[in-house]
Design a protein around this motif. Structure first.
Motif, PDB file in Angstrom:
ATOM      1  N   LEU A  38       0.793  -1.224   0.000  1.00  0.00           N
ATOM      2  CA  LEU A  38       0.000   0.000   0.000  1.00  0.00           C
ATOM      3  C   LEU A  38       0.829   1.280   0.000  1.00  0.00           C
ATOM      4  O   LEU A  38       1.890   1.342   0.633  1.00  0.00           O
ATOM      5  N   SER A  39       0.281   2.308  -0.679  1.00  0.00           N
ATOM      6  CA  SER A  39       0.782   3.668  -0.509  1.00  0.00           C
ATOM      7  C   SER A  39      -0.148   4.315   0.508  1.00  0.00           C
ATOM      8  O   SER A  39      -1.254   3.829   0.742  1.00  0.00           O
ATOM      9  N   GLU A  40       0.273   5.458   1.066  1.00  0.00           N
ATOM     10  CA  GLU A  40      -0.541   6.145   2.095  1.00  0.00           C
ATOM     11  C   GLU A  40      -2.011   6.299   1.705  1.00  0.00           C
ATOM     12  O   GLU A  40      -2.887   5.969   2.503  1.00  0.00           O
ATOM     13  N   PRO A  41      -2.325   6.768   0.479  1.00  0.00           N
ATOM     14  CA  PRO A  41      -3.748   6.978   0.139  1.00  0.00           C
ATOM     15  C   PRO A  41      -4.572   5.680   0.116  1.00  0.00           C
ATOM     16  O   PRO A  41      -5.797   5.728   0.206  1.00  0.00           O
ATOM     17  N   ASP A  42      -3.902   4.528  -0.018  1.00  0.00           N
ATOM     18  CA  ASP A  42      -4.651   3.258  -0.076  1.00  0.00           C
ATOM     19  C   ASP A  42      -5.132   2.801   1.300  1.00  0.00           C
ATOM     20  O   ASP A  42      -5.984   1.917   1.410  1.00  0.00           O
ATOM     21  N   ASP A 350      13.213  -5.899   0.571  1.00  0.00           N
ATOM     22  CA  ASP A 350      12.780  -6.794  -0.501  1.00  0.00           C
ATOM     23  C   ASP A 350      13.351  -6.292  -1.825  1.00  0.00           C
ATOM     24  O   ASP A 350      13.405  -5.085  -2.063  1.00  0.00           O
ATOM     25  N   THR A 351      13.726  -7.218  -2.691  1.00  0.00           N
ATOM     26  CA  THR A 351      14.334  -6.854  -3.976  1.00  0.00           C
ATOM     27  C   THR A 351      13.304  -6.425  -5.028  1.00  0.00           C
ATOM     28  O   THR A 351      13.693  -5.972  -6.101  1.00  0.00           O
ATOM     29  N   THR A 352      12.014  -6.575  -4.754  1.00  0.00           N
ATOM     30  CA  THR A 352      10.988  -6.281  -5.761  1.00  0.00           C
ATOM     31  C   THR A 352      10.709  -4.780  -5.832  1.00  0.00           C
ATOM     32  O   THR A 352      10.153  -4.214  -4.871  1.00  0.00           O
ATOM     33  N   PRO A 353      11.043  -4.103  -6.939  1.00  0.00           N
ATOM     34  CA  PRO A 353      10.854  -2.647  -6.992  1.00  0.00           C
ATOM     35  C   PRO A 353       9.419  -2.209  -6.675  1.00  0.00           C
ATOM     36  O   PRO A 353       9.224  -1.198  -5.998  1.00  0.00           O
ATOM     37  N   THR A 354       8.412  -2.975  -7.129  1.00  0.00           N
ATOM     38  CA  THR A 354       7.030  -2.515  -6.923  1.00  0.00           C
ATOM     39  C   THR A 354       6.540  -2.710  -5.486  1.00  0.00           C
ATOM     40  O   THR A 354       5.452  -2.237  -5.140  1.00  0.00           O
ATOM     41  N   LYS A 355       7.287  -3.407  -4.660  1.00  0.00           N
ATOM     42  CA  LYS A 355       6.922  -3.490  -3.232  1.00  0.00           C
ATOM     43  C   LYS A 355       7.617  -2.383  -2.437  1.00  0.00           C
ATOM     44  O   LYS A 355       7.116  -1.941  -1.399  1.00  0.00           O
ATOM     45  N   ALA A 363      -0.423  -4.949   8.293  1.00  0.00           N
ATOM     46  CA  ALA A 363       0.507  -4.604   9.374  1.00  0.00           C
ATOM     47  C   ALA A 363       1.212  -3.268   9.123  1.00  0.00           C
ATOM     48  O   ALA A 363       1.730  -2.652  10.053  1.00  0.00           O
ATOM     49  N   HIS A 364       1.257  -2.837   7.843  1.00  0.00           N
ATOM     50  CA  HIS A 364       1.799  -1.517   7.471  1.00  0.00           C
ATOM     51  C   HIS A 364       3.248  -1.312   7.888  1.00  0.00           C
ATOM     52  O   HIS A 364       3.627  -0.256   8.384  1.00  0.00           O
ATOM     53  N   ILE A 365       4.049  -2.329   7.678  1.00  0.00           N
ATOM     54  CA  ILE A 365       5.499  -2.229   7.906  1.00  0.00           C
ATOM     55  C   ILE A 365       6.116  -1.687   6.607  1.00  0.00           C
ATOM     56  O   ILE A 365       5.828  -2.210   5.528  1.00  0.00           O
ATOM     57  N   PRO A 366       6.960  -0.637   6.682  1.00  0.00           N
ATOM     58  CA  PRO A 366       7.544  -0.078   5.456  1.00  0.00           C
ATOM     59  C   PRO A 366       8.464  -1.085   4.756  1.00  0.00           C
ATOM     60  O   PRO A 366       9.192  -1.824   5.412  1.00  0.00           O
ATOM     61  N   VAL A 367       8.404  -1.078   3.413  1.00  0.00           N
ATOM     62  CA  VAL A 367       9.265  -1.969   2.617  1.00  0.00           C
ATOM     63  C   VAL A 367      10.412  -1.146   2.037  1.00  0.00           C
ATOM     64  O   VAL A 367      10.175  -0.105   1.413  1.00  0.00           O
TER      65      VAL A 367
END
Ligand code: DWN
Ligand code: SAH
Ligand code: ZN
Length: 417
Positions: A38-42, A350-355, A363-367
């Motif tokens: 998620l981004s903040e607005p989501d 995480d290596t995934t750019p879109t995450k 849980a809203h832990i930053p990636v």
């Protein structure tokens, strides 16, 4: 619906394979979409559902009690790229080569893959010049495969789409799926599609996390929205028989914490290998789908939650820097069931750019990117991608040398010494 069962009244449902009664044995509570970063607005509109799992009294198939609509999970922005692990790349290249040497040796062989993702397996088939088609409804991952020259249809596999492919391209010698059949609640339609598309002597081969290994390792994080079914040789044999097919081979695989590859042929077309009866006998010995064994699993899961929370709270009280490694779909179940948020685990790499730059579901832990890990000087790293432990620990040896320690919760909560 509710029914009386050992230990009180348990919710029941209807089996998606045989219409028997499914009795719940584990409730993992309110859960988000496991692959919705998620981004903040989501945050305001986040989707949740009730994650619980039961066993069919008639055919022993273990399955979720509630289905999440498929378009909510598999869409344009689905963020899992299969090629993100070098071990998995090798696994699929090897699997493809075996098909090329065995089932795909006729005049103009044709292979279909269900859930072909970024093309990690079909790429080897394509390089060998063999006719192929992937089914992949998740847009961006499918585009990666197409950019590599692969033929991919952006549809869900089901009876209607399989019939169309049969009419346009003829019968398939192999229909293959990895980590996808267990994602599909409507398996009757899948088997009808296989029936329409498969050559008379063709094989339908799929590999998925094995219930026997999940119980043995208490890897309850294999249970999340996308994983609808948890197969055994016995339940797959019963399912194949019900739909006019036969389970003719099984092979245990070490990947993703323990899987089984099932080979299915039209009933009577091939003689079953001894491996099938052997694995079913082992499952019976271990009473894999019995209410007692599944009840013990549920108790073990609660024990892991208590131990993991106690460890993380102690480390926090001691002022340790704790981060996590691998923003897996599986970890949504762990963080949301245990109640682990950024106050206990500061961030996850995480290596995934879109995450990256987003927040984990529920849980809203930053990636953060993988490089953040090397720069972090964390004291402890909770290994959410425990199924890739060898690969990750081999490339993160510096973390250990600098005094960092890995925390694992599979098969039990422990700190690697
Ligand atoms: O069944 C499924 C499996 C195959 O993949 C899908 N429903 C969804 C997905 O599940 P997962 O996210 O639990 O899979 P993995 O393979 O355990 O995910 C590993 C995660 O860790 C990925 O986001 C990539 C990341 N990673 C990393 O950051 N560094 C992975 C490796 C190997 C690494 O070195
Ligand atoms: N085979 C890959 C991908 C597994 S993730 C691997 O083993 O790594 C599951 C994939 O199945 C996703 O890419 C998802 O989009 C796809 N999928 C889900 N339901 C499907 C269906 N009904 N038909 C075809 N693909 C499906
Ligand atoms: Zn059933």
């Amino acid at each position: 619906m509710m029914s009386a069962a050992a230990g009180g009244t348990r919710p029941t449902g209807t089996c998606r394979v045989c219409e028997g009664t499914v009795v719940e044995f584990l409730d993992l509570g309110r859960q988000p979409l496991s692959d919705r970063f998620l981004s903040e607005p989501d945050l305001a509109g986040e989707f949740f559902f009730h994650l619980s799992v039961g066993v069919c009294e008639a055919c022993t198939m273990v399955q979720l009690m509630e289905e999440v609509p498929r378009e909510k999970m598999f869409h344009e922005d689905y963020p899992y790229y299969s090629s993100g692990s070098s071990v998995m790349q090798k696994h699929f290249a090897h699997t493809a080569r075996r098909f090329l040497e065995t089932e795909l040796t006729g005049p103009d062989p044709f292979m279909v893959e269900i859930g072909s993702n970024d093309g990690v397996l079909l790429r080897t088939i394509h390089e060998a010049g063999v006719r192929h088609l992937g089914f992949e409804p998740s847009g961006k991952v499918a585009d990666v495969a197409r950019a590599g020259g692969l033929r991919v249809r952006g549809d869900f596999f089901e009876e209607s789409t399989a019939v169309e492919v049969r009419a346009a391209e003829g019968p398939a010698d192999v229909i293959y799926a990895a980590n996808t059949i267990c994602h599909i609640p409507y398996l009757k339609s899948v088997f009808q599609g296989v029936d329409a598309l498969l050559a008379p002597d063709g094989v339908f081969v799929f590999e998925d996390p094995y219930l026997g290994d999940i119980l043995e390792k208490t890897s309850f994080d294999q249970i999340y929205d996308e994983h609808f079914f948890f197969f055994t040789a016995r339940s797959v044999q019963a399912m194949a028989g019900r739909f006019g097919f036969e389970l003719v081979d099984v092979e245990r695989l070490p990947v993703h914490g323990g899987e089984v590859r099932y080979t299915i042929a039209r009933a009577g077309a091939r003689r079953p290998a001894g491996s099938v009866a052997r694995l079913i006998a082992e499952e019976e010995d271990r009473r894999v789908a019995s209410p007692e064994r599944l009840g013990r699993f549920a108790a073990d899961v609660n024990g892991i939650r208590d131990d993991l929370l106690a460890l993380l709270r102690r480390l926090k009280a001691e002022g340790k820097r704790v981060v996590a490694y691998g923003a897996t779909a599986k970890s949504a179940t762990v963080t949301n069931f245990c109640g682990i948020g950024p106050e206990l685990v500061s961030w996850v790499c995480d290596t995934t750019p879109t995450k990256q730059g987003r927040l984990t579901p529920g849980a809203h832990i930053p990636v953060r990117p993988a490089e953040a890990f090397s720069a972090s000087a964390a004291d402890y790293a909770l290994l959410f991608a425990w199924n890739h432990a060898d690969e990750i620990m081999a490339k993160e040896q510096e973390f250990r040398r600098a005094g960092g320690r890995w925390i694992l919760y599979v098969p039990r909560v422990h700190v690697e010494s």
